[in-house]
Each structure stands twice: as C-alpha cells, then as structure tokens.
Scaffold this motif. Structure first.
Motif, mmCIF file in Angstrom:
data_model
loop_
_atom_site.group_PDB
_atom_site.id
_atom_site.type_symbol
_atom_site.label_atom_id
_atom_site.label_comp_id
_atom_site.label_asym_id
_atom_site.label_seq_id
_atom_site.Cartn_x
_atom_site.Cartn_y
_atom_site.Cartn_z
ATOM 1 N N TYR A 102 137.183 56.954 -17.127
ATOM 2 C CA TYR A 102 136.936 58.387 -17.224
ATOM 3 C C TYR A 102 137.646 59.260 -16.187
ATOM 4 C CZ TYR A 102 133.211 56.973 -20.408
ATOM 5 O OH TYR A 102 132.508 56.428 -21.456
ATOM 6 N N VAL A 103 138.180 58.652 -15.141
ATOM 7 C CA VAL A 103 138.820 59.441 -14.089
ATOM 8 C C VAL A 103 140.342 59.361 -14.230
ATOM 9 C CG1 VAL A 103 139.118 59.715 -11.591
ATOM 10 C CG2 VAL A 103 136.878 59.071 -12.525
ATOM 11 N N PRO A 104 141.040 60.508 -14.310
ATOM 12 C CA PRO A 104 142.509 60.476 -14.377
ATOM 13 C C PRO A 104 143.087 59.714 -13.187
ATOM 14 C CG PRO A 104 141.684 62.682 -14.845
ATOM 15 C CD PRO A 104 140.507 61.878 -14.365
ATOM 16 N N ARG A 105 144.165 58.979 -13.419
ATOM 17 C CA ARG A 105 144.725 58.099 -12.394
ATOM 18 C C ARG A 105 145.063 58.825 -11.095
ATOM 19 N NH1 ARG A 105 147.255 52.988 -12.044
ATOM 20 N NH2 ARG A 105 146.737 52.574 -14.219
ATOM 21 N N PHE A 106 145.497 60.087 -11.169
ATOM 22 C CA PHE A 106 145.892 60.772 -9.935
ATOM 23 C C PHE A 106 144.700 61.093 -9.036
ATOM 24 C CE2 PHE A 106 145.784 63.976 -13.351
ATOM 25 C CZ PHE A 106 144.857 64.887 -12.854
ATOM 26 N N TYR A 107 143.458 60.907 -9.547
ATOM 27 C CA TYR A 107 142.272 61.080 -8.718
ATOM 28 C C TYR A 107 141.781 59.751 -8.118
ATOM 29 C CZ TYR A 107 141.557 65.920 -10.244
ATOM 30 O OH TYR A 107 141.694 67.267 -10.470
ATOM 31 N N TRP A 108 142.388 58.661 -8.530
ATOM 32 C CA TRP A 108 141.965 57.372 -7.981
ATOM 33 C C TRP A 108 142.345 57.315 -6.502
ATOM 34 C CZ3 TRP A 108 143.845 53.056 -11.882
ATOM 35 C CH2 TRP A 108 143.292 53.309 -13.145
#
Length: 291
Positions: free
Chosen positions: A270-276
């Motif tokens: 659920y979290v876009p990769r750039f927020y990982w």
C-alpha cells in the motif's frame, strides 16, 4: 601515553594486553562440550564450521559425527596442537586464519563454536546478515549479555530484528565462568539458531526490510504510531494497529516477528516505493560487509 584500540571492538586495551587479543576463553568442561554437540544434532551429512577452535576440545568431539569439520583458529600456538589431535581424522580441516577474514562455505553448513567474546556481534553479523548464504543452524557459546540481547523479546537493534525474520534464535542456558580457562570476568550462555522453514520475509527483500527496521527502531520504546510515522498515513496506521491487535501506546520494540511481517507486507502493498525508508549508506556498507 595513548592507549591502543582493539581492532574489532574499538575498546581501549589495558596495559600489557596484546593488540590482537581475541577474548577467547577455552572451554574445558567435558560434560558441557558433549552437551553442546548433542544439542547441535550433528550427522555425517553435515559440514560443521567451528570458529575459534583453540586446543581442539570441541573439534575432537565434532569430528566423531560430522561429515566435515572446518576448524578456524588464528592463534599460531594452537595450530600444531590442533593438527596433532586431528591427524587421524581426514574429515577435519585446520584453517589458520582470522575468523573475520574467512569465506563462509558455499555449501550448506552448521556452526558449533565457543566464540571469542570481543568479536561476538561481528561473528553473528557474518553468519546472519545475509539470509541467502548456506548457514542452516548453529549452537554457539558466547558472553551472556550478548546472548540475552540477541534473544530478548524486546528488540533494540534493527539487524537483530532482521535476523529474526529468517532465523529462530533461542537462549538455551547459562554457563558458569568456572568452566573456562582462563575464566572470563562474566558468565556465558548457549544459544541455538535454526533457519525458519518458512521465512517471515522473502530473502530477496532483506535490504528493504532492514530499511524499515532501522527507521522504526530509532527509538524502540516509542509507540507504534510515532515509530511508523513518515511511512504510513495516520488512517493506514490506525488500520494497521487493528490488524496487529495492538493499541496506540504499544512500544514498537515489543512487536513480534509475525507482526513485523504484517507491517512489511502492508508497506509493500500500500505504500509507494519512494516512501519506503532506506537504510543509511554507511550502515548498508557495514551490513553488506558482514554478509
């Protein structure tokens, strides 16, 4: 006069202590030696790696049941003793080398060792940082404080949490300092490590998970809502808490392995990769150096 610094532990050395002191204390209790080998459940199918073989007290028991024993010892004064004791056993290979400079076996292997206190964490990182290596299980005798830290229900270190995604690490028993020569200043303990049949996190995701763990465990005592902020939105955190069956005051360091698995899978989905969160470059280099 400036004190020398130990090359692994980075601690100042006392006067008269050799700069390459390994913190090795030789185990001489035969009953405990046999108990360690029995706990490891060694068979002729196993390649056993012994880190810090000393005078061979453990080596000569291991090579009675293992298919192959790789005995690592850096102290030159022990090498001739080891070779003499194992001369009749073709399944035993004595390797004169610094533990931290060895190449791990390419095949599947087991570790049974009484490891040097001063490099306990580096050895554990070498074995456990990369879940794709051949390490299958181990029985390791180490300093009690480190054993407690690696097996504590509460987790403070991101790398220890990462290990638990792929390995079960169990505290077996305390061992008195009187069983060693020279006796250490503290008691020791045995831990048993077993590779999980089903990893909580896929091996290929170990760097991504380490980034999450490092971000969340900056303050292990902080509540989950605060620790996961910046990765998940507030509504996502609320929904995540419901799935984890915890309240907003639950310290993030007390979550179970299964709960961390849920958090990671939720992030992936659920979290876009750039927020990982990403592991800091210097920490990643240290991590990969021990893999």
């Amino acid at each position: 006069m400036t004190k020398k610094i130990h090359k692994y532990s980075r601690k100042k050395l006392s006067r008269g202590e050799p700069p390459n002191f390994s913190g090795q204390h030789l185990l001489h209790n035969k009953k405990l030696l046999n108990e360690i080998v029995e706990l490891a459940n060694i068979s002729t199918k196993d390649t056993v790696l012994e880190l810090g073989a000393g005078k061979g007290a453990l080596t000569t028991i291991l090579n009675q049941s293992a298919g192959k024993v790789l005995a690592i010892e850096n102290d030159i004064k022990f090498i001739d003793i080891l070779k003499r004791k194992t001369a009749q056993k073709q399944n035993t290979n004595i390797i004169h080398q610094d533990i931290m400079k060895i190449q791990l076996p390419k095949e599947k292997f087991v570790v049974v060792s009484n490891i040097p206190y001063s490099i306990t964490t580096p050895i554990m990182k070498m074995l456990l940082n990369n879940p794709s290596n051949g390490f299958q299980r181990g029985v390791i005798l180490m300093e009690k404080g480190a054993a407690k830290r690696f097996t504590s229900r509460s987790v403070k270190n991101a790398y220890v949490l990462a290990w638990r995604m792929w390995f079960d690490i169990r505290y077996v028993k305390e061992v008195s300092r009187d069983y060693f020569s020279p006796p250490p200043k503290v008691d020791s303990a045995i831990i048993k490590i077993t590779r999980k049949k089903e990893p909580v996190i896929p091996y290929k995701d170990y760097i991504a998970f380490l980034g999450l763990a490092e971000h969340a465990l900056k303050k292990p005592q902080f509540p989950i809502d605060f620790a996961l902020r910046g990765i998940f939105t507030l509504p996502q955190i609320k929904h995540l808490r419901k799935n984890l069956k915890v309240d907003k005051g639950t310290p993030v360091g007390t979550l179970s392995e299964g709960q961390w698995g849920i958090i990671f899978k939720t992030m992936i989905q659920y979290v876009p990769r750039f927020y990982w969160p990403r592991i800091k470059k210097r920490n990643l280099n240290r991590f990969l150096k021990r893999s």
